[in-house]
Design a protein around this motif. Sequence first.
Motif, PDB file in Angstrom:
ATOM      1  N   MET A  62      10.896   6.009   4.348  1.00 23.45           N
ATOM      2  CA  MET A  62      11.830   7.204   3.692  1.00 23.45           C
ATOM      3  C   MET A  62      12.186   6.889   2.118  1.00 23.45           C
ATOM      4  SD  MET A  62      15.343   8.906   4.778  1.00 23.45           S
ATOM      5  CE  MET A  62      16.176   7.250   4.347  1.00 23.45           C
ATOM      6  N   MET A  63      12.732   5.801   2.072  1.00 21.40           N
ATOM      7  CA  MET A  63      12.786   5.484   0.607  1.00 21.40           C
ATOM      8  C   MET A  63      11.636   5.223  -0.264  1.00 21.40           C
ATOM      9  SD  MET A  63      16.133   5.413   0.894  1.00 21.40           S
ATOM     10  CE  MET A  63      16.058   5.315  -1.026  1.00 21.40           C
ATOM     11  N   ALA A  64      10.472   4.912   0.374  1.00 20.83           N
ATOM     12  CA  ALA A  64       9.172   4.688  -0.514  1.00 20.83           C
ATOM     13  C   ALA A  64       8.669   6.299  -0.823  1.00 20.83           C
ATOM     14  CB  ALA A  64       8.160   4.061   0.387  1.00 20.83           C
ATOM     15  N   GLU A  65       8.924   7.154   0.201  1.00 18.83           N
ATOM     16  CA  GLU A  65       8.276   8.513   0.210  1.00 18.83           C
ATOM     17  C   GLU A  65       9.541   9.317  -1.110  1.00 18.83           C
ATOM     18  OE1 GLU A  65       5.879  10.239   1.395  1.00 18.83           O
ATOM     19  OE2 GLU A  65       5.116   8.433   1.724  1.00 18.83           O
ATOM     20  N   ALA A  66      10.628   8.989  -1.000  1.00 15.71           N
ATOM     21  CA  ALA A  66      11.693   9.838  -1.848  1.00 15.71           C
ATOM     22  C   ALA A  66      11.556   9.194  -3.304  1.00 15.71           C
ATOM     23  CB  ALA A  66      13.016   9.178  -1.477  1.00 15.71           C
ATOM     24  N   VAL A  67      10.947   7.917  -3.377  1.00 22.75           N
ATOM     25  CA  VAL A  67      10.545   7.532  -4.758  1.00 22.75           C
ATOM     26  C   VAL A  67       9.438   8.163  -5.375  1.00 22.75           C
ATOM     27  CG1 VAL A  67       9.893   5.272  -6.099  1.00 22.75           C
ATOM     28  CG2 VAL A  67      11.900   5.155  -4.530  1.00 22.75           C
ATOM     29  N   LYS A  68       8.374   8.347  -4.683  1.00 27.18           N
ATOM     30  CA  LYS A  68       7.014   9.244  -4.844  1.00 27.18           C
ATOM     31  C   LYS A  68       7.365  10.464  -5.388  1.00 27.18           C
ATOM     32  CE  LYS A  68       4.124   6.489  -2.066  1.00 27.18           C
ATOM     33  NZ  LYS A  68       3.140   6.513  -0.427  1.00 27.18           N
TER      34      LYS A  68
END
Length: 387
Positions: A221-227
């Motif tokens: 989730m955090m990786a997708e939010a950063v992207k």
Amino acid sequence: MKLLSEYIEKNQSGSVRLIPQEPEDMWHVYNLIQKGDQLTASTVRGVKSESKTGSVSTDRVRLSLTIAIEDVFFDSYACALRINGRNIAESKFVAFGQYHTLDLEMNQPFTLGKAEWDLISLQRVKDACDITRQADVAAVTMQEGLAVVCLMTQYMTVVRQRIEVPIPRKRRGSTANYEKGVQRFYEQIYRAIKQHIDFGVVKVVILGSPGFVRDQFFDYMMAEAVKAEDRAIIESKSKFLLVHTSSGHKGALEEVMRDPQIKARLADTKSALEARAIDKFYQMLNDEPDRAFYGYHDVHKAAENGAIGTLMVTDKLFRAADVPTRKKYIQLVEDSQATNADVLVFSSLHVSGERLNQLAGVAAILNFPLVIESDEESGAEGDDGQE
């Protein structure tokens, strides 16, 4: 909930005018309404009219109607409330005594009249209109292929979405299909969190699972939010609390509420206070059973002896269809308060309330040990008041 007006006479009869502003307000109204009360609200009714040529047409007319309540239906998932009863006021379109069903609507005022406003009903109105008591906890329980997104208020645990995604098994030499299944699963949870959780209101988001599912999802989730430059998720990173649960089902929230980390983060909320109280009761039942009573008969005896330190009652008992049952539990609350006992009214839709319902809906932690003689009636009264 917004209180527009309140008129309570010295004999405790009267009415209040309210506006439901949140879905949870419908739960408060459901707990306020009793058979025989009077409800005035805006409604739409089909009215037939005949033209000069003899043709008949039906028009939808909005009108204000007052009914004497006979039946109430509450949909806990949609937080919708339907009330059925007979019309008791003059109306151009509805005959006196004719049945009508009122659907209470958000942001539409209504007036509720009672022959007697007891202390439980008046406290419910006060609590519902206190803006400091709004919901501020979300929870996502998950296991591989299953996730449940919940909003936890002090009165309700509402399932907002249940997610089920088939995930293929890992095969020797190839995990591509398995990884694609996990990816789809995490994508759906991420979308559900964005759809159902308002990070401007929610203070804590609980992620619970067995194994490492919660950790792997959180990293995803955090990786997708950063992207995606999703600032709502990125700025709310500190609100997420990862805890172990035995499964991904809603029932796992009972374990969550006993977790020391959760208790610390929610120390000032009503739900945490109730969770601590029910935990203390079970501990007392194990260590000092003469200071832990449950069921109406035993708790009533404890109240008569002024022994109650904390009284726990589920709101389900105050919705009893027969007036004598409702009144005896109200009297139990009043007697306990008269001896300075703490009184906690648990919501039957909250995980803590579900635990209390297993104890016939009423339990007490005593200030001192008390031994009462059992009689033939005690077993019969243990389930008294259950619907």
